[in-house]
Design an enzyme around this catalytic site. Structure first.
Site, PDB file in Angstrom:
ATOM      1  N   SER A   1       0.837  -1.204   0.000  1.00 45.23           N
ATOM      2  CA  SER A   1       0.000   0.000   0.000  1.00 45.23           C
ATOM      3  C   SER A   1       0.874   1.256   0.000  1.00 45.23           C
ATOM      4  O   SER A   1       1.969   1.259  -0.543  1.00 45.23           O
ATOM      5  CB  SER A   1      -0.953  -0.046   1.199  1.00 45.23           C
ATOM      6  OG  SER A   1      -0.221  -0.103   2.412  1.00 45.23           O
ATOM      7  N   SER A   2       0.397   2.328   0.600  1.00 42.29           N
ATOM      8  CA  SER A   2       1.107   3.610   0.541  1.00 42.29           C
ATOM      9  C   SER A   2       2.493   3.559   1.189  1.00 42.29           C
ATOM     10  O   SER A   2       3.388   4.305   0.790  1.00 42.29           O
ATOM     11  CB  SER A   2       0.278   4.718   1.189  1.00 42.29           C
ATOM     12  OG  SER A   2       0.019   4.405   2.543  1.00 42.29           O
ATOM     13  N   ILE A   3       2.692   2.684   2.168  1.00 40.42           N
ATOM     14  CA  ILE A   3       4.019   2.536   2.780  1.00 40.42           C
ATOM     15  C   ILE A   3       5.031   2.164   1.700  1.00 40.42           C
ATOM     16  O   ILE A   3       6.188   2.570   1.736  1.00 40.42           O
ATOM     17  CB  ILE A   3       3.990   1.466   3.899  1.00 40.42           C
ATOM     18  CG1 ILE A   3       3.066   1.872   5.035  1.00 40.42           C
ATOM     19  CG2 ILE A   3       5.380   1.118   4.397  1.00 40.42           C
ATOM     20  CD1 ILE A   3       3.512   3.051   5.864  1.00 40.42           C
TER      21      ILE A   3
END
Length: 135
Positions: free
Chosen positions: A14-16
């Site tokens: 995801s955004s990580i």
């Protein structure tokens, strides 16, 4: 003259993962450390959860690809674990479904090649008071 194919490291999550190249993040650090030794491939999708990942798993990691990744680093769970504010849409995935999703992702990745290694990153601790402050 073309040399041997370099190992491919895929960052999937995801955004990580999506933002891991910003501000000298961990993806950028890997790319720097492995410059000219491995190809770092970024497959990060902000806001996604493990259920979204399953929908594209076979496109991102096709079994018939000519080059299979040497290493896949997987991070999902932050969005999966977020409970929605009352009545709001959410990426939340119930824990049993999340565990099943991660097992399915692991099985697929391990089926790509005997040489493919997989690392799953755990979800960092959450400061719920800070999150409520921004909601």
């Amino acid at each position: 003259m073309v040399g041997p194919v370099r190992p491919q490291f895929v960052l999937f999550g995801s955004s990580i993962v999506q933002f891991s190249y910003g501000n000298q993040g961990w993806g950028a650090a890997l790319a720097n450390i492995y410059a000219r030794k491995a190809d770092i491939v970024l497959r990060g999708y902000g806001g996604w959860n493990s259920s979204n990942a399953l929908q594209i798993l076979h496109q991102v990691f096709p079994k018939d690809a000519s080059v299979q990744p040497s290493l896949v680093i997987v991070y999902f769970g932050g969005n999966d674990s977020m409970l929605p504010p009352s009545g709001a849409p959410s990426a939340h995935v119930p824990l049993d479904e999340f565990k099943d999703n991660m097992r399915r992702i692991a099985r697929h990745l391990k089926s790509l090649s005997e040489k493919t290694r997989v690392i799953f990153l755990g979800v960092p601790p959450v400061n719920e008071d800070m999150i409520r402050e921004f909601l």
